[in-house]
Motif scaffolding. Structure first.
Motif, PDB file in Angstrom:
ATOM      1  N   ARG A 235       0.831  -1.182   0.000  1.00 24.14           N
ATOM      2  CA  ARG A 235       0.000   0.000   0.000  1.00 24.14           C
ATOM      3  C   ARG A 235       0.881   1.254   0.000  1.00 24.14           C
ATOM      4  NH1 ARG A 235      -5.754   0.144  -0.534  1.00 24.14           N
ATOM      5  NH2 ARG A 235      -6.558  -1.873   0.155  1.00 24.14           N
ATOM      6  N   PRO A 236       0.327   2.380  -0.496  1.00 30.70           N
ATOM      7  CA  PRO A 236       1.095   3.626  -0.485  1.00 30.70           C
ATOM      8  C   PRO A 236       1.626   4.015   0.898  1.00 30.70           C
ATOM      9  CG  PRO A 236      -0.776   3.858  -1.940  1.00 30.70           C
ATOM     10  CD  PRO A 236      -0.917   2.515  -1.276  1.00 30.70           C
ATOM     11  N   VAL A 237       0.827   3.812   1.947  1.00 31.51           N
ATOM     12  CA  VAL A 237       1.285   4.210   3.275  1.00 31.51           C
ATOM     13  C   VAL A 237       2.542   3.445   3.678  1.00 31.51           C
ATOM     14  CG1 VAL A 237      -0.178   2.546   4.536  1.00 31.51           C
ATOM     15  CG2 VAL A 237       0.544   4.680   5.648  1.00 31.51           C
ATOM     16  N   THR A 238       2.690   2.229   3.201  1.00 38.00           N
ATOM     17  CA  THR A 238       3.905   1.451   3.466  1.00 38.00           C
ATOM     18  C   THR A 238       5.017   1.888   2.518  1.00 38.00           C
ATOM     19  OG1 THR A 238       2.570  -0.455   4.114  1.00 38.00           O
ATOM     20  CG2 THR A 238       4.882  -0.874   3.586  1.00 38.00           C
ATOM     21  N   ALA A 239       4.677   2.004   1.246  1.00 40.73           N
ATOM     22  CA  ALA A 239       5.688   2.309   0.228  1.00 40.73           C
ATOM     23  C   ALA A 239       6.348   3.661   0.453  1.00 40.73           C
ATOM     24  CB  ALA A 239       5.028   2.284  -1.146  1.00 40.73           C
ATOM     25  N   ILE A 240       5.576   4.655   0.808  1.00 38.77           N
ATOM     26  CA  ILE A 240       6.120   6.007   0.961  1.00 38.77           C
ATOM     27  C   ILE A 240       7.027   6.086   2.184  1.00 38.77           C
ATOM     28  CG2 ILE A 240       5.483   8.417   1.408  1.00 38.77           C
ATOM     29  CD1 ILE A 240       2.986   7.872  -0.371  1.00 38.77           C
ATOM     30  N   ARG A 241       6.669   5.392   3.230  1.00 38.32           N
ATOM     31  CA  ARG A 241       7.516   5.391   4.429  1.00 38.32           C
ATOM     32  C   ARG A 241       8.790   4.572   4.227  1.00 38.32           C
ATOM     33  NH1 ARG A 241       3.391   4.741   9.615  1.00 38.32           N
ATOM     34  NH2 ARG A 241       1.962   6.448   9.066  1.00 38.32           N
ATOM     35  N   ALA A 242       8.728   3.606   3.295  1.00 33.72           N
ATOM     36  CA  ALA A 242       9.872   2.702   3.105  1.00 33.72           C
ATOM     37  C   ALA A 242      10.505   2.842   1.726  1.00 33.72           C
ATOM     38  CB  ALA A 242       9.413   1.264   3.318  1.00 33.72           C
TER      39      ALA A 242
END
Length: 356
Positions: A235-242
């Motif tokens: 998900r974007p919330v995971t991808a953007i943080r990582a």
């Protein structure tokens, strides 16, 4: 499906039944048949709600404008249709035990439970459920999501990182309102819309319209979940943080990035709202013979928006998930293509006329 089979039997409709066409005594009430069919299936599927179901049944059956004899005959037909429909779906994997001992994945591109709840994946059994009108849940499975180093992923990443964030975004007030409008469950939104359109139809047409339309939505969920749990894309919330581990120099990480709308607890690809909505629209396009039709749609909080074409809704529903920070744009487009294929296939293969 049970309600359709009941009405089709009483009115001797010219359509292929889903599971059966039980014999119907002359003068049987089709309304009573539909109500009884719904009652039997509801009790079977939701035994914990038996009190509410019993109450709803008594109110509904009391409102049937027919003689006691006609109602009693209709009840017999409805019960037979319901039991046959339930038998037809034995072993279809609905409500099968969810993944036990689930261990989150890891690494670039891999879905992991998302904040704030970090819950286990939602309803993974859906990927195995037998669809209505065909047998293979993977029949329409799309290709894999774009590589993390691709231009498509990079463009999607940088768009969503801005417009999908909770605060300090370039998202306009209207875009925020659109994201919120489409935020409730896609299947709930679309089945409600299907039922609302059926309200202006005669009983047999309405029964078939609802049965095929809601089957299209259901099949879309199944096809979407097949892809989601096959590819397990992050998900974007995971991808953007990582983003520091994605191997793409054009995607800058942002620790603590938060989406405008809380991310649902299941893998990202493809977008479920786009898949389900496109299935509903694919069904409408086949049923009405055009993709241009007036449609009033009730969304979050009871707000109503008006549309004149399938294209309008495709665009708005896809945009809503990007602006909400939950889906990459490519995923909404793939979902729309997937759902459209499923909706049109369901509409042309299920409950057809007997002479087709």
């Amino acid at each position: 499906m049970a309600m359709f089979d009941a009405v089709n039997a009483v009115l001797d409709g010219p359509y292929r039944p889903f599971a059966s066409k039980p014999p119907s005594p002359p003068g049987a009430s089709p309304e009573a048949a539909a109500i009884r069919a719904a009652y039997i299936v509801a009790l079977n599927e939701f035994p914990a709600k038996s009190v509410d179901i019993e109450t709803a049944y008594e109110v509904s059956i009391a409102g049937v404008p027919a003689s006691p004899e006609a109602i009693a005959s209709g009840v017999v037909v409805g019960e037979a249709a319901a039991n046959a429909a339930l038998v037809a779906r034995v072993g279809d994997h609905r409500n099968a035990p969810e993944l036990e001992g689930y261990t989150p994945g890891s690494g670039p591109g891999v879905w992991v439970p998302t904040p704030p709840a970090s819950a286990n994946p939602q309803t993974p059994f859906l990927q195995y459920v037998t669809p209505f009108g065909y047998d293979d849940p993977a029949r329409f499975r799309p290709k894999s999501p774009p590589a993390l180093g691709s231009g498509t992923y990079t463009t999607d990443y940088n768009e969503l990182k801005d417009v999908g964030r909770a605060t300090d975004s370039s998202r306009t007030a209207e875009q925020s309102a659109t994201a919120l409008f489409w935020s409730p469950s896609a299947s709930a939104l679309w089945t409600a819309n299907i039922r609302s359109l059926a309200g202006s139809m005669d009983l047999l047409t309405a029964a078939r319209f609802e049965a095929v339309g809601i089957a299209a939505v259901t099949n879309a969920l199944i096809g979407c979940w097949d892809a989601k749990y096959t590819y397990m894309f992050w998900r974007p919330v995971t991808a953007i943080r990582a983003a520091d581990i994605d191997g793409n120099p054009a995607t800058d990480p942002e620790t603590g990035w938060v989406p405008f709308i809380v991310t649902p607890s299941h893998p990202e690809y493809p977008g479920a709202h786009s898949t389900v909505g496109a299935a509903g629209l694919g069904f409408y396009t086949v049923w009405f013979g055009t993709d241009q039709f007036p449609l009033a749609f009730k969304g979050n909080g009871g707000a109503v928006r008006y549309y004149t074409s399938a294209r309008q809704i495709h665009a708005e529903e896809g945009n809503a998930r990007v602006w909400g920070g939950m889906h990459w744009r490519h995923s909404t487009r793939v979902g729309a293509a997937l759902g459209s294929r499923i909706g049109k296939y369901t509409a042309t293969h299920l409950l057809k006329q007997l002479d087709e």
